[in-house]
Design a protein around this motif. Structure first.
Motif, PDB file in Angstrom:
ATOM      1  N   ALA A 135       0.852  -1.192   0.000  1.00  0.00           N
ATOM      2  CA  ALA A 135       0.000   0.000   0.000  1.00  0.00           C
ATOM      3  C   ALA A 135       0.887   1.240   0.000  1.00  0.00           C
ATOM      4  O   ALA A 135       2.090   1.148   0.268  1.00  0.00           O
ATOM      5  CB  ALA A 135      -0.896  -0.012   1.232  1.00  0.00           C
ATOM      6  N   PRO A 136       0.299   2.415  -0.272  1.00  0.00           N
ATOM      7  CA  PRO A 136       1.111   3.640  -0.226  1.00  0.00           C
ATOM      8  C   PRO A 136       1.614   3.922   1.186  1.00  0.00           C
ATOM      9  O   PRO A 136       2.541   4.705   1.360  1.00  0.00           O
ATOM     10  CB  PRO A 136       0.139   4.727  -0.698  1.00  0.00           C
ATOM     11  CG  PRO A 136      -1.226   4.145  -0.552  1.00  0.00           C
ATOM     12  CD  PRO A 136      -1.081   2.676  -0.714  1.00  0.00           C
ATOM     13  N   GLY A 141      10.681  -1.613   4.517  1.00  0.00           N
ATOM     14  CA  GLY A 141      11.143  -2.914   4.992  1.00  0.00           C
ATOM     15  C   GLY A 141      10.027  -3.925   5.205  1.00  0.00           C
ATOM     16  O   GLY A 141      10.267  -5.121   5.306  1.00  0.00           O
ATOM     17  N   MET A 142       8.790  -3.439   5.280  1.00  0.00           N
ATOM     18  CA  MET A 142       7.647  -4.323   5.523  1.00  0.00           C
ATOM     19  C   MET A 142       7.362  -5.146   4.274  1.00  0.00           C
ATOM     20  O   MET A 142       7.303  -4.608   3.164  1.00  0.00           O
ATOM     21  CB  MET A 142       6.447  -3.446   5.868  1.00  0.00           C
ATOM     22  CG  MET A 142       5.264  -4.149   6.444  1.00  0.00           C
ATOM     23  SD  MET A 142       4.114  -2.834   6.998  1.00  0.00           S
ATOM     24  CE  MET A 142       2.601  -3.762   7.090  1.00  0.00           C
ATOM     25  N   GLU A 155      13.179   1.858  -4.591  1.00  0.00           N
ATOM     26  CA  GLU A 155      12.270   1.347  -5.623  1.00  0.00           C
ATOM     27  C   GLU A 155      10.832   1.824  -5.408  1.00  0.00           C
ATOM     28  O   GLU A 155      10.113   2.140  -6.357  1.00  0.00           O
ATOM     29  CB  GLU A 155      12.311  -0.184  -5.628  1.00  0.00           C
ATOM     30  CG  GLU A 155      11.567  -0.795  -6.811  1.00  0.00           C
ATOM     31  CD  GLU A 155      11.594  -2.327  -6.796  1.00  0.00           C
ATOM     32  OE1 GLU A 155      12.399  -2.910  -6.041  1.00  0.00           O
ATOM     33  OE2 GLU A 155      10.797  -2.914  -7.541  1.00  0.00           O
ATOM     34  N   HIS A 156      10.400   1.866  -4.138  1.00  0.00           N
ATOM     35  CA  HIS A 156       8.985   2.118  -3.847  1.00  0.00           C
ATOM     36  C   HIS A 156       8.724   3.451  -3.175  1.00  0.00           C
ATOM     37  O   HIS A 156       7.569   3.800  -2.952  1.00  0.00           O
ATOM     38  CB  HIS A 156       8.435   1.020  -2.928  1.00  0.00           C
ATOM     39  CG  HIS A 156       8.709  -0.379  -3.406  1.00  0.00           C
ATOM     40  ND1 HIS A 156       9.484  -1.281  -2.705  1.00  0.00           N
ATOM     41  CD2 HIS A 156       8.338  -1.028  -4.541  1.00  0.00           C
ATOM     42  CE1 HIS A 156       9.560  -2.422  -3.369  1.00  0.00           C
ATOM     43  NE2 HIS A 156       8.886  -2.298  -4.490  1.00  0.00           N
ATOM     44  N   GLY A 157       9.767   4.170  -2.858  1.00  0.00           N
ATOM     45  CA  GLY A 157       9.563   5.416  -2.123  1.00  0.00           C
ATOM     46  C   GLY A 157       9.195   5.129  -0.680  1.00  0.00           C
ATOM     47  O   GLY A 157       9.420   4.026  -0.172  1.00  0.00           O
ATOM     48  N   TYR A 158       8.600   6.135  -0.035  1.00  0.00           N
ATOM     49  CA  TYR A 158       8.333   6.051   1.402  1.00  0.00           C
ATOM     50  C   TYR A 158       6.831   6.081   1.676  1.00  0.00           C
ATOM     51  O   TYR A 158       6.052   6.468   0.809  1.00  0.00           O
ATOM     52  CB  TYR A 158       9.015   7.225   2.110  1.00  0.00           C
ATOM     53  CG  TYR A 158      10.514   7.181   1.982  1.00  0.00           C
ATOM     54  CD1 TYR A 158      11.304   6.568   2.961  1.00  0.00           C
ATOM     55  CD2 TYR A 158      11.146   7.730   0.870  1.00  0.00           C
ATOM     56  CE1 TYR A 158      12.684   6.516   2.827  1.00  0.00           C
ATOM     57  CE2 TYR A 158      12.522   7.674   0.726  1.00  0.00           C
ATOM     58  CZ  TYR A 158      13.291   7.065   1.704  1.00  0.00           C
ATOM     59  OH  TYR A 158      14.652   7.003   1.572  1.00  0.00           O
TER      60      TYR A 158
END
Lengths: 250, 182, 357
Positions: A135-136, A141-142, A155-158
Motif C-alpha cells: 500500500a502507499p 522494509g515491511m 524502488e517504492h519510495g516512502y
C-alpha cells in the motif's frame, strides 16, 4: 438496583456475526461510528460512502444508509451526495489503498475544495481483501505480496502521510490521526469521529480522521502481535495527534 | 432557396460576430432556417478564423460544406484558402483594404469593399465587420436589412457609445453593397 | 414557444436544466466546454449545483453520488474523456442509478483530433464500460433534436433507474441553430420527482428502513439474478425505438446513417430526388437498441444497395446496418474521419456511382 452501564449500538446490526478477521479493527471502528451517530442523534441522517476492499464488508453491519463508490472515488461520490442533500450527514469510509493510492486525487481535491463532509480513513499499511499487496502507507522494509523482499525506498519510495499532506492545503478544517490499539486510543478515536461529524453538522467543512489499525492476517501475525506491531512500528512512522484543528483558531 | 456563406479572416476582425449577427437575424425571421458553425481549433490562434452560415427556406442539411455559394474574405490567407471552394457563379466579398491579390477566377462575381479603411474613417477600426455585414446584406438581400439592424442594435444594447458608429458603418456598407449590385 | 438561437452544447445544458437536472459535474475537454461553462452560470440561478471535477473519473463519481441521493444529475465529455468515465458509468448501471451523460464526440483513438467525428459508435452502443450492461443511446442530428432527446432522457433514466447516453458530435455541440426550448419543470415537480425515489435513495433513513446501494454483490446467485433482471429491462426497450424513415418506399438506394452524417445525407437525398433518382434514408435515432426492423421496410426487389454513411474509418455503424439488412442487398460505405466533416458532395458521388453501375 440494576443500572444500565453499556448498551450495544443500534447502528450496527445485532444479528451480524463479524466476518472480519480476528484482531481486525474495522469492527471496532464500526461500533464507534454507530455510537457517535446515536449520541449525536443523527442515525436517520447518516449516509456512508464506502471504499472498495474490506471497507465494503461494512454493508453487512451498518444499519444506516450506505453506498459503495468505485475504487478510490468515495470523496467524489460524497461530494455529489452532500452538495445535493446538505441535510444528510455524509462520511466516507476508506482504506489506505483506496484513499491514498487510486483515490489520492479525489481525496486531495475534496479536501482542497473544503467539502463539508467527513472522512474516516483506515490505515493499516496493506491491501487487505486482495491479499496483502503493498500500500502507499506500507512501512519501509515491511513485506507485502507485491514486495516480497519488503518495501525498498529506492524502488517504492516512502510511506505517504495523508494528514501531513492535507495539512499543506488551506481549506481542511480538522485533521487528526488516532489508533485503536489500546482502550485509551479507542476512546480518543471515538472523540475524533464525534468531532469530525460535529464539524460537518456545524458546516465547518472538511474533516479527516486517520485511524492507524492492524491487519493481523496480511501482516502475518495474530491479534495481539498486531497490537505490538502498531505500537512499535506503525506509530513511530504515523505519530498520533491533532494535525490541524481550525476550531482552535476560531 | 438555400444560401451558404463562409466568413473568413484574422482572429480579432470580428468574423465570428459577423456570422453570428447574420445567423441570429435569420433566426428572427421565422420563415427561415439557419445554422452557424464556427471553425475552432489550433488554427484560431494567429491563423485564420472562419465560420459558416447557412440560411434556407427548407430544412438544412449540412451546416458546413465543401463548396459555398458566398464567401467573405477579410485577409489574404483566407482568400488563398477558401477561393477554390467557392462555387461556380458564387459571390466573393473582399476586404480590399487588406486583400490586394487580384482574383483570377472569372466564373464568380467579386465585390470589393475597403472596410478596414472605411472603419478607420468612421473612427473605429473595430466596426469593419458590421461594415462588411452591411455590404453583404445590401448586395444579396438575403435578409431584410431592418431585421439585421434590429438584431445588431439589440446585441450592442448596453454599449450605447458604439451604437452610432455601428449604425453609420452598417448604413455605409449597405449603400456600397446596393451600388455594387446596381 | 418562441425560437431562440443557441449553440448545441448550451442548448443541451439548458434542456437538462429544464428537465430538472440539478447537479452537473464535468471536466474541460474540447469540443464540449460550453456545457460545463453553461451549467456553471445557470445552476446558481435554479438552486442547482455545478462542480468542476478534478478529472472525468471523479466527475462521473460525483454524478453517481448525486444520483444515489435522488437528484437528477448529468455529466458530459468528449471521446477520450468519455473513456475515462466508463468506470463510473458502469457503476451507475451496476447500482441502477439514473443519470444522463452526453458525448460530444471527436476524432480518435487516443487523444485523436478535437474536431467532430463519429468514432465512438461501438463503445457507445455496445460497451460503455465493463460488465455487459446496456443503456438507451440517442443520437440527435439537429440541435432541436438534441434538446428534445436530452429533455426526455431524464425521464427514461428515472423510469429505468439506468444511465442514458446522448451521443452527439462536435458539429451538433458547436453549431448554433434555432430551437424551441421545452417547458421548465417547476421546483414542486422536481421535488416530487426526488421524493418519488425516496425508498431507494441514500438520504438518511430511520432505523430499520436503511438503504444500501451496491454496484455489485457478494453472492454469485444475487449477481446473476441482477443480470437477469437487467436483461429483461434491456429487452423492454423495444417500445422505445425511434428512427426516421425518409423516401424509403420506392428507393433503389437507401442511405443508412445517424447523427450529423444522417442530416447531411438527408439533404443529399433531397438533391438526388430532384434529379429523379430514387434514393431514401433510414436514420436510427435510438442507436441502442438499434431499430433493426426499420430495414425490413426496404423493398429489396428494387433496392440495389444500402449505403452506410458515417464519420468513422473503419466503419462501425455498418455492423448494425449489416445485421439489419441480413444479406438482402449489398452494403456500400461512404466514410470520413479524423475530424473531417461528411461532405454532401461525397455522398452524392457515392450514390450516383452505385445507381449508375
Amino acid at each position: 438496583m440494576e443500572e444500565l452501564v453499556y448498551t450495544r449500538t443500534k447502528a450496527v446490526f445485532e444479528n451480524a456475526v463479524s466476518g472480519f478477521c480476528p484482531g481486525c479493527m474495522h469492527s471496532t471502528v464500526a461500533k464507534l461510528i454507530g455510537e457517535v451517530l446515536e449520541e449525536l442523534d443523527i442515525l436517520d441522517k447518516a449516509v456512508c460512502v464506502k471504499g472498495i476492499g474490506c471497507c465494503g464488508l461494512q454493508s453487512n453491519y451498518f444499519a444506516f444508509d450506505n453506498i459503495t463508490a468505485a475504487h478510490g472515488r468515495a470523496c467524489a461520490a460524497a461530494t455529489g451526495i452532500k452538495r445535493t442533500n446538505p441535510a444528510s450527514l455524509v462520511f466516507t469510509y476508506q482504506g489506505d489503498g483506496d484513499l491514498a493510492s487510486i483515490g489520492l486525487a479525489e481525496t486531495v481535491s475534496a479536501a482542497n475544495r473544503g467539502e463539508n463532509f467527513s472522512v474516516i480513513f483506515i490505515n493499516n499499511g496493506i491491501y487487505g481483501m486482495t491479499g496483502g499487496q503493498m500500500a502507499p502507507t506500507t512501512l519501509v522494509g515491511m513485506k507485502a505480496s507485491t514486495a516480497p523482499w519488503g518495501r525498498k525506498p529506492e524502488e517504492h519510495g516512502y510511506p505517504i502521510h495523508v494528514c501531513e499532506l492535507l495539512n499543506e492545503l488551506t481549506a481542511p478544517y480538522y485533521l487528526e490521526r488516532t489508533s485503536c490499539n489500546n482502550p485509551t486510543n479507542v476512546r480518543k478515536t471515538k472523540k475524533a469521529i464525534k468531532k469530525a461529524f460535529q464539524n460537518q453538522l456545524d458546516g465547518k467543512g472538511f474533516s479527516l480522521v486517520e485511524i492507524v489499525t492492524g491487519c493481523p492476517t496480511n501482516w502475518g501475525t495474530d491479534a495481539l502481535g498486531s497490537l505490538d506491531f502498531i505500537e512499535e512500528k506503525m506509530l513511530p512512522e504515523f505519530p498520533l495527534g491533532v494535525i490541524r484543528d481550525k476550531s482552535k483558531e476560531d | 432557396m438555400e444560401t451558404n456563406l463562409c466568413v473568413a479572416g484574422f482572429g480579432g476582425q470580428g468574423v465570428m460576430t459577423l456570422g453570428k449577427f447574420l445567423a441570429e437575424a435569420a433566426c428572427d425571421d421565422s420563415s427561415k432556417n439557419v445554422t452557424f458553425f464556427p471553425s475552432y481549433g489550433a488554427e484560431q490562434r494567429g491563423g485564420t478564423a472562419n465560420c459558416y452560415v447557412v440560411i434556407s427556406d427548407e430544412e438544412i442539411g449540412a451546416p458546413i460544406s465543401t463548396t459555398m455559394d458566398d464567401l467573405i474574405v477579410m485577409n489574404e490567407p483566407s482568400l488563398a484558402k477558401f477561393l477554390p471552394r467557392l462555387k461556380k457563379g458564387g459571390r466573393l466579398f473582399i476586404n480590399s483594404s487588406i486583400v490586394k491579390t487580384e482574383v483570377s477566377r472569372e466564373d464568380i462575381t467579386v465585390v470589393k469593399a475597403p472596410v478596414t479603411d472605411m472603419a478607420f474613417a468612421l473612427g473605429s477600426g473595430k466596426v469593419l465587420n458590421v461594415l462588411m455585414l452591411g455590404v453583404y446584406v445590401g448586395y444579396t438581400a438575403v435578409l431584410d436589412e431592418g431585421l439585421v439592424w434590429n438584431l445588431v442594435e439589440h446585441k450592442l444594447g448596453k454599449k450605447v457609445a458604439l451604437l452610432e458608429t455601428n449604425r453609420a458603418a452598417f448604413e455605409q456598407g449597405l449603400k456600397l453593397g446596393k451600388e455594387a449590385r446596381a | 414557444m418562441s425560437r431562440v438561437f443557441m449553440k448545441g452544447c448550451e442548448a443541451i445544458a439548458e434542456a437538462a436544466v429544464r428537465a430538472g437536472c440539478r447537479f452537473f459535474a464535468g471536466y474541460p475537454i474540447t469540443p464540449q466546454n460550453e456545457i460545463p461553462e453553461y451549467f456553471s452560470r445557470r445552476m446558481p440561478e435554479v438552486g442547482g449545483v455545478f462542480v468542476q471535477g478534478e478529472s472525468e473519473v471523479a466527475s462521473i463519481s460525483m454524478v453517481y453520488g448525486a444520483g444515489c441521493a435522488g437528484t437528477r444529475a448529468m455529466t458530459s465529455s468528449s471521446s477520450c474523456g468519455i473513456a475515462l468515465k466508463s468506470e463510473g458509468i458502469s457503476y451507475c448501471a451496476g447500482a441502477r442509478i439514473p443519470m444522463v451523460y452526453c458525448n460530444v464526440a471527436r476524432g480518435g483513438p487516443g487523444v485523436g483530433s478535437i474536431q467532430p467525428a463519429q468514432m465512438d459508435y461501438l463503445q457507445a452502443t455496445k460497451a460503455s464500460g465493463n460488465g455487459g450492461f446496456q443503456m438507451l443511446v440517442f443520437a440527435p442530428s439537429t440541435v432541436q433534436e438534441a434538446v428534445d432527446l436530452t429533455y426526455a432522457a431524464f425521464d427514461y433514466a428515472d423510469r429505468d433507474r439506468n444511465p442514458v447516453l446522448i451521443l452527439a458530435d462536435g458539429v451538433i455541440g458547436t453549431m448554433m441553430e434555432s430551437v424551441e426550448l421545452p417547458p421548465m419543470r417547476s421546483d414542486e415537480e422536481i421535488a416530487a420527482i426526488k421524493d418519488s425515489k425516496k425508498k431507494w435513495t441514500a438520504l438518511g433513513h430511520r432505523l430499520g428502513e436503511h438503504v444500501d446501494i451496491e454496484p455489485g454483490f457478494w453472492s454469485t446467485l444475487d449477481q446473476q439474478k441482477w443480470n437477469e433482471e437487467a436483461a429483461a429491462l434491456y429487452l423492454s426497450w423495444e417500445k422505445d425505438l425511434q428512427w426516421e424513415e425518409y423516401c424509403v418506399e420506392d428507393a433503389e438506394l437507401v442511405i443508412a446513417s445517424y447523427g450529423i452524417s444522417a442530416r447531411i445525407a438527408k439533404s443529399a437525398v433531397n438533391l438526388l430526388r430532384r434529379e429523379g433518382l430514387k434514393v431514401g434514408l433510414i436514420r436510427p435515432i435510438t442507436v441502442n437498441p438499434f431499430p433493426y426492423k426499420a430495414f425490413d421496410r426496404i423493398d429489396y426487389s428494387k433496392c440495389k444497395a444500402v449505403l452506410d454513411v458515417e464519420m468513422s474509418i473503419p466503419a462501425q455503424f455498418v455492423k448494425d446496418v449489416s445485421v439489419a439488412v441480413k444479406d438482402r442487398c449489398p452494403i456500400e460505405t461512404c466514410l470520413c474521419s479524423g475530424g473531417n466533416i461528411m461532405s454532401r458532395d461525397d455522398i452524392l458521388a457515392a450514390c450516383k456511382k452505385i445507381l449508375e453501375a
